[in-house]
Design a protein around this motif. Structure first.
Motif, PDB file in Angstrom:
ATOM      1  N   ALA A  84       1.395   3.031  -2.103  1.00  0.00           N
ATOM      2  CA  ALA A  84       2.002   2.406  -3.275  1.00  0.00           C
ATOM      3  C   ALA A  84       1.195   2.863  -4.482  1.00  0.00           C
ATOM      4  O   ALA A  84       0.085   2.404  -4.701  1.00  0.00           O
ATOM      5  CB  ALA A  84       1.973   0.880  -3.151  1.00  0.00           C
ATOM      6  N   ASP A 105       9.412   0.693   2.556  1.00  0.00           N
ATOM      7  CA  ASP A 105       7.946   0.764   2.463  1.00  0.00           C
ATOM      8  C   ASP A 105       7.340  -0.628   2.558  1.00  0.00           C
ATOM      9  O   ASP A 105       6.341  -0.850   3.260  1.00  0.00           O
ATOM     10  CB  ASP A 105       7.527   1.417   1.147  1.00  0.00           C
ATOM     11  CG  ASP A 105       7.675   2.926   1.169  1.00  0.00           C
ATOM     12  OD1 ASP A 105       7.939   3.491   2.252  1.00  0.00           O
ATOM     13  OD2 ASP A 105       7.536   3.546   0.096  1.00  0.00           O
ATOM     14  N   TYR A 106       7.910  -1.563   1.846  1.00  0.00           N
ATOM     15  CA  TYR A 106       7.411  -2.944   1.864  1.00  0.00           C
ATOM     16  C   TYR A 106       7.537  -3.540   3.264  1.00  0.00           C
ATOM     17  O   TYR A 106       6.616  -4.197   3.757  1.00  0.00           O
ATOM     18  CB  TYR A 106       8.200  -3.765   0.851  1.00  0.00           C
ATOM     19  CG  TYR A 106       7.748  -5.197   0.708  1.00  0.00           C
ATOM     20  CD1 TYR A 106       6.439  -5.505   0.355  1.00  0.00           C
ATOM     21  CD2 TYR A 106       8.645  -6.248   0.912  1.00  0.00           C
ATOM     22  CE1 TYR A 106       6.033  -6.817   0.217  1.00  0.00           C
ATOM     23  CE2 TYR A 106       8.253  -7.563   0.771  1.00  0.00           C
ATOM     24  CZ  TYR A 106       6.943  -7.845   0.421  1.00  0.00           C
ATOM     25  OH  TYR A 106       6.540  -9.161   0.286  1.00  0.00           O
ATOM     26  N   LYS A 141       1.497  -7.540  -2.232  1.00  0.00           N
ATOM     27  CA  LYS A 141       2.835  -7.607  -2.815  1.00  0.00           C
ATOM     28  C   LYS A 141       2.929  -6.952  -4.190  1.00  0.00           C
ATOM     29  O   LYS A 141       3.947  -6.317  -4.531  1.00  0.00           O
ATOM     30  CB  LYS A 141       3.267  -9.068  -2.909  1.00  0.00           C
ATOM     31  CG  LYS A 141       4.750  -9.244  -3.220  1.00  0.00           C
ATOM     32  CD  LYS A 141       5.162 -10.691  -3.026  1.00  0.00           C
ATOM     33  CE  LYS A 141       6.671 -10.835  -3.091  1.00  0.00           C
ATOM     34  NZ  LYS A 141       7.091 -12.220  -2.803  1.00  0.00           N
ATOM     35  N   TYR A 144       4.264  -3.331  -4.860  1.00  0.00           N
ATOM     36  CA  TYR A 144       5.692  -3.134  -4.627  1.00  0.00           C
ATOM     37  C   TYR A 144       6.516  -3.769  -5.746  1.00  0.00           C
ATOM     38  O   TYR A 144       7.561  -3.234  -6.132  1.00  0.00           O
ATOM     39  CB  TYR A 144       6.079  -3.678  -3.255  1.00  0.00           C
ATOM     40  CG  TYR A 144       5.356  -2.926  -2.179  1.00  0.00           C
ATOM     41  CD1 TYR A 144       5.854  -1.724  -1.690  1.00  0.00           C
ATOM     42  CD2 TYR A 144       4.129  -3.363  -1.696  1.00  0.00           C
ATOM     43  CE1 TYR A 144       5.168  -0.997  -0.746  1.00  0.00           C
ATOM     44  CE2 TYR A 144       3.433  -2.636  -0.755  1.00  0.00           C
ATOM     45  CZ  TYR A 144       3.950  -1.449  -0.288  1.00  0.00           C
ATOM     46  OH  TYR A 144       3.250  -0.726   0.648  1.00  0.00           O
ATOM     47  N   LEU A 174      12.539  -8.461  -2.958  1.00  0.00           N
ATOM     48  CA  LEU A 174      11.494  -8.518  -1.927  1.00  0.00           C
ATOM     49  C   LEU A 174      11.595  -9.808  -1.121  1.00  0.00           C
ATOM     50  O   LEU A 174      11.295  -9.812   0.080  1.00  0.00           O
ATOM     51  CB  LEU A 174      10.114  -8.385  -2.558  1.00  0.00           C
ATOM     52  CG  LEU A 174       9.775  -7.050  -3.227  1.00  0.00           C
ATOM     53  CD1 LEU A 174       8.292  -6.987  -3.576  1.00  0.00           C
ATOM     54  CD2 LEU A 174      10.163  -5.865  -2.359  1.00  0.00           C
ATOM     55  N   ASN A 178      11.281 -10.143   2.928  1.00  0.00           N
ATOM     56  CA  ASN A 178      10.226 -10.816   3.702  1.00  0.00           C
ATOM     57  C   ASN A 178      10.690 -12.127   4.317  1.00  0.00           C
ATOM     58  O   ASN A 178      10.126 -12.587   5.310  1.00  0.00           O
ATOM     59  CB  ASN A 178       8.942 -10.997   2.879  1.00  0.00           C
ATOM     60  CG  ASN A 178       9.119 -11.879   1.666  1.00  0.00           C
ATOM     61  OD1 ASN A 178       9.837 -12.860   1.691  1.00  0.00           O
ATOM     62  ND2 ASN A 178       8.436 -11.530   0.585  1.00  0.00           N
TER      63      ASN A 178
END
Length: 217
Positions: A84, A105-106, A141, A144, A174, A178
């Motif tokens: 990142a 990616d996250y 976090k 991102y 996001l 998650n």
């Protein structure tokens, strides 16, 4: 005069570097196991040294505090995850593909080996050790979110999206990822999440996001 055999280039240096790396790996493996078993407050550097099979002097030389040791464990997780960039640049891909890339990616970071257990330690100890929570946000976090801010600003400038509050929109995207990939595994030990599950969650999150904010996506 008898000539001495030539030493292999970097032989001793390479051996010493390998020993140092092996000791560091043993220390971090032992520390991760200790934190998971005893919690942050219940773990001592002396106990980690015994578990790792190194002297306390060796451990203190590398990690003088428990906070430094825990930070090194989390650093290893960040290093194992996708890159990142510190100063993210907007992708030239169409907005849908750019958002999918950031989302994937996250998701890979959230699925890094051992990440759920260490996050449980942080959640349990964050009231007494708030620096753990700050480090988790800054290194986990935030990169991102920063990437999304840049990408969404560029997409808004191009007319691909219409977003009044970009920071909120980035968190929404996001959050959709998650909430399905990470939080269930944080609460339910060994809950399986497949690569196919991840791809579907990310794709659907992006489609939902663009249904709300997209123009010509």
């Amino acid at each position: 005069m008898t000539s001495r055999p030539a030493r292999a280039p970097g032989g001793l240096a390479a051996y010493q570097a390998r020993v140092v790396a092996e000791k560091r790996r043993a220390i971090l493996d032992a520390a991760a196991a200790a934190f998971l078993q005893s919690g942050y407050d219940g773990t001592t550097l002396e106990a980690v040294a015994r578990r790792a099979g190194v002297s306390t002097g060796t451990l203190f030389k590398r990690f003088p505090t428990k906070a430094a040791l825990f930070e090194a464990i989390m650093e290893r997780i960040w290093e194992a995850g996708p890159d990142a960039p510190a100063s993210p640049l907007a992708s030239t891909l169409p907005v849908r593909e750019a958002l999918r890339g950031i989302g994937r990616d996250y998701a890979r970071l959230l699925r890094a080996p051992g990440v759920e257990g260490l996050f449980r330690v942080i959640v349990a100890e964050v009231n007494r050790f708030p620096e753990l929570g700050r480090a988790l946000y800054e290194r986990g976090k935030k990169p991102y979110l920063d990437r999304l801010h840049v990408q969404l600003q560029a997409a808004a400038a191009d007319g691909a999206v219409s977003i009044a509050d970009i920071p909120l929109a980035a968190r929404q995207l996001l959050g959709m990822i998650n909430d399905l990939i990470f939080w269930p595994r944080l609460l339910v030990k060994d809950l399986p999440v497949t690569d196919e599950d991840v791809a579907r969650v990310v794709d659907e999150a992006v489609e939902t996001f663009l249904a709300r904010y997209g123009r010509s996506a």
